[in-house]
Motif scaffolding. Structure first.
Motif, PDB file in Angstrom:
ATOM      1  N   TYR A   1      73.793  70.650  49.598  1.00 26.86           N
ATOM      2  CA  TYR A   1      73.899  71.701  49.481  1.00 26.86           C
ATOM      3  C   TYR A   1      74.150  72.654  48.466  1.00 26.86           C
ATOM      4  CZ  TYR A   1      78.196  70.867  52.340  1.00 26.86           C
ATOM      5  OH  TYR A   1      79.622  70.751  52.314  1.00 26.86           O
TER       6      TYR A   1
ATOM      7  N   SER B   1      66.761  74.963  52.104  1.00 27.29           N
ATOM      8  CA  SER B   1      67.772  76.541  52.396  1.00 27.29           C
ATOM      9  C   SER B   1      67.059  76.733  54.075  1.00 27.29           C
ATOM     10  CB  SER B   1      67.891  78.044  51.256  1.00 27.29           C
ATOM     11  OG  SER B   1      68.566  77.391  50.538  1.00 27.29           O
TER      12      SER B   1
ATOM     13  N   THR C   1      67.455  69.706  58.083  1.00 25.42           N
ATOM     14  CA  THR C   1      67.663  69.206  57.392  1.00 25.42           C
ATOM     15  C   THR C   1      68.612  67.733  57.721  1.00 25.42           C
ATOM     16  OG1 THR C   1      68.080  70.862  55.568  1.00 25.42           O
ATOM     17  CG2 THR C   1      69.388  68.880  55.236  1.00 25.42           C
TER      18      THR C   1
ATOM     19  N   GLN D   1      81.099  71.021  56.880  1.00 23.08           N
ATOM     20  CA  GLN D   1      79.819  71.494  56.540  1.00 23.08           C
ATOM     21  C   GLN D   1      78.787  70.863  58.293  1.00 23.08           C
ATOM     22  OE1 GLN D   1      76.268  69.369  56.079  1.00 23.08           O
ATOM     23  NE2 GLN D   1      75.912  71.238  57.825  1.00 23.08           N
TER      24      GLN D   1
ATOM     25  N   TRP E   1      74.788  78.538  54.784  1.00 18.40           N
ATOM     26  CA  TRP E   1      73.526  77.705  54.660  1.00 18.40           C
ATOM     27  C   TRP E   1      73.126  77.429  53.368  1.00 18.40           C
ATOM     28  CZ3 TRP E   1      73.453  72.428  54.705  1.00 18.40           C
ATOM     29  CH2 TRP E   1      72.366  72.387  54.327  1.00 18.40           C
ATOM     30  N   SER E   2      72.783  77.030  52.578  1.00 19.74           N
ATOM     31  CA  SER E   2      71.916  77.459  51.081  1.00 19.74           C
ATOM     32  C   SER E   2      71.813  75.993  50.581  1.00 19.74           C
ATOM     33  CB  SER E   2      73.163  77.826  50.298  1.00 19.74           C
ATOM     34  OG  SER E   2      72.355  78.932  49.272  1.00 19.74           O
ATOM     35  N   ALA E   3      70.598  75.818  49.821  1.00 20.16           N
ATOM     36  CA  ALA E   3      70.398  74.541  49.920  1.00 20.16           C
ATOM     37  C   ALA E   3      69.289  74.854  48.732  1.00 20.16           C
ATOM     38  CB  ALA E   3      70.377  73.370  50.378  1.00 20.16           C
TER      39      ALA E   3
END
Length: 601
Positions: A567, A481, A285, A390, A473-475
């Motif tokens: 994210y 993700s 990313t 981030q 981390w979450s997307a």
């Protein structure tokens, strides 16, 4: 020595106090790869961190790549996921991660390269061979989509890099480097590439064939053997010149990632987060800001002509002049000839040095503080709006949060307009988004993705206090993700995380080297590294309320001025079983998505 915390147990036999290293560039003094007994020649032929070298050697050889990316989207480790409960961190010995760059590549590389003032002479041709490259991502319909996107409904001009191995819908609105360099974006006359880790042969191949012999300037921070190897790489390309950025303060890096693209039709500036290597444009990313196409000013225009409300033109010139390079002075003249008035973002850079008086506010976190005080708008109950950081790596921040994170970093990031009230240390929350071990394990790349997340055990064990601020981390909304972040973003969000007061995309990780640290009781700001980013403020996009609405779904047709945060918000706090990714310790309790373990030495 054994340390227990809610974040796991580390067993460490020894450790050395390191200087405050640049978070991505900090390197052990002894190469971990040399300790494996492997042939040095099997590593990447471009210079990079020890963490990336370890990842390079551990890429799964069975990974199949084609024009559509991975052949399956379900990761094997998601199907067989052993419990991570009680997973600990261990290391048999430690190295000083802040030492200068390890000697890299072939031992026979010439050491007689001339010191560069602006551009240096090239060295003999390299015998290095490129690793197996990812397949070309170029297709005419995709480039046309990118052209439509660039000239369509994206007022922020903020993009993510394309990721292989995810559903095509999640790459809608994303760009590859070949898109950026496409002839549809302009007829290239010459270009300049500023970066940290550079594969010259790969970079040249990203340009369309008709542009591959156009003048290309590469601005880098390499020294000694790694500089000689970069000259070797560039030697076969007669159109390529190299410009060395001066790094006179120890442990600093040239970490800026920018393209200057000079066309027959005008000029474009690209500020992004990717290294100029294949891996960084494949399954990570990454963030990209593309300027409008800046037209040329009419002959005889005033020197002050073509300036934007954000002073982007003068700030970009000031940043380039900080290199003290005759070669970059040529680019300054090109910029002066163009109209940059349509720019809606503020430039935020760091350059190495020790700054006093008003000079302190030109760079680093004090530059952000100044911009937010002068141009951001106060919002109701703003003391409850958290700061969210981030990043992809972390430097040494001190024995507790009062040493730098709260006393300098947060004090700059909480500014919103001129205000008389001084906030206490506990007024504004801080949420730090950094991948867990499981995030990395379950990623598209598996454990090797951790090579671009070089947080070391030597640094982590000295700042256990920091980990209580960590979030996963979450997307999911962007479909990324499982594409580990190399992007770096910072923002100020409302308590319900539906609004943001500002947004910053930058090359700067969470480190003093990148953002600067006070010396002489605050009278002086010391910065080690070059960094560059752009700041988005609502007022520059016609929003008078002082905030952007957060775009809830990256693929939805929400209002055009909803900001596409890359994210998920709100960020999810680490659970007791979660640990931040540490690159230089083994992970053998569970396999990654390719069935492999991680043993860096």
């Amino acid at each position: 020595m054994s340390q227990e915390s809610e974040h796991g147990k580390w067993t460490v036999s020894s450790s050395d106090e390191s200087a405050d290293e640049q978070a991505e560039g900090g390197k052990p003094s002894t190469s971990l790869l040399q300790q494996t007994g492997r042939d040095k020649g099997s590593g990447p032929h471009y210079s990079c961190s020890e963490a990336r070298k370890a990842a390079y050697k551990r890429k799964p050889s069975s990974l199949k790549r084609n024009n559509e990316g991975l052949t399956c989207e379900m990761a094997p480790a998601q199907k067989q996921k052993p419990s991570q409960e009680g997973l600990g961190w261990c290391l048999s010995s430690s190295d000083d991660e802040a030492a200068p760059k390890a000697q890299r590549g072939k031992g026979g590389a010439t050491a007689s390269t001339r010191q560069e003032e602006g551009c240096g002479a090239k060295e003999p041709a390299s015998n290095h061979k490129l690793p197996l490259s990812h397949k070309s991502t170029e297709s005419s319909d995709r480039v046309q989509d990118a052209w439509d996107l660039l000239n369509g409904g994206n007022p922020f001009r903020f993009f993510l890099a394309k990721v292989k191995g995810i559903k095509s819908e999640y790459n809608s609105g994303a760009l590859h480097i070949k898109d950026i360099l496409s002839p549809l974006f302009g007829t290239l006359v010459s270009s300049a590439q500023f970066n940290y880790c550079i594969d010259v042969e790969w970079l040249v191949k990203q340009y369309p064939k008709e542009f591959r012999d156009k003048p290309l300037l590469i601005v880098h921070g390499e020294k000694r053997e790694s500089k000689a190897e970069l000259h070797e790489q560039a030697h076969p390309y007669k159109n390529v010149r190299l410009c060395q950025a001066k790094l006179d303060i120890a442990f600093g890096t040239h970490h800026t990632k920018m393209m200057l693209l000079y066309y027959e039709e005008g000029l474009r500036v690209v500020i992004h987060t990717s290294n100029l290597i294949d891996d960084d444009w494949y399954q990570k990313t990454q963030g990209i800001w593309l300027s409008p196409l800046y037209p040329k000013l009419p002959p005889g225009a005033a020197e002050s002509a073509g300036e934007s409300h954000t002073n982007f033109k003068s700030d970009l010139i000031s940043y380039l002049m900080s290199y003290n390079s005759p070669t970059l002075s040529e680019w300054v003249e090109i910029i002066k000839q163009h109209d940059l008035s349509e720019t809606r973002v503020y430039l935020l850079g760091s350059t190495p040095g020790r700054y006093q008086s008003s000079e302190k506010e030109k760079w680093g976190h004090l530059r952000l503080r100044k911009l937010l005080k002068e141009h951001a708008t106060q919002v109701p109950d703003q003391d409850s709006w958290p700061v969210i950081g981030q990043f992809s790596s972390i430097g040494s921040l001190g024995a507790d949060q009062s040493k730098w994170l709260f006393s300098e970093f947060r004090d700059s990031f909480i500014s919103l307009g001129n205000r008389a009230k001084t906030l206490t240390n506990h007024d504004v929350p801080i949420h730090l988004v950094y991948p867990t071990v499981d995030n990395v394990r379950q990623s598209l790349e598996g454990y090797p993705a951790g090579g671009s997340l070089p947080y070391s055990i030597q640094t982590a064990q000295k700042q256990l206090w920091l980990h209580s601020y960590f979030h996963k981390w979450s997307a999911e909304t962007s479909g990324r993700s499982h594409a580990m972040p190399h992007i770096k973003t910072y923002m100020r969000a409302s308590p319900d995380f539906q609004k943001i007061a500002w947004f910053l995309v930058t090359s700067a990780n969470l480190s003093k080297a990148a953002w600067g640290a006070f010396e002489k009781n605050g009278a002086q700001l010391m910065i080690r590294s070059y960094e560059l980013g752009v700041l988005f403020l609502p007022s520059e996009f016609g929003l008078d309320l002082g905030y952007f609405q957060v775009k809830e779904n990256m693929l939805s047709d929400e209002p055009v001025l909803s900001f596409p945060v890359p994210y998920d918000l709100p960020p999810e706090k680490y659970e007791s079983k979660d640990h931040p990714w540490i690159w230089n310790i083994p992970y053998t309790r569970a396999p990654d998505t390719h069935g492999n373990m991680w043993v860096p030495k």
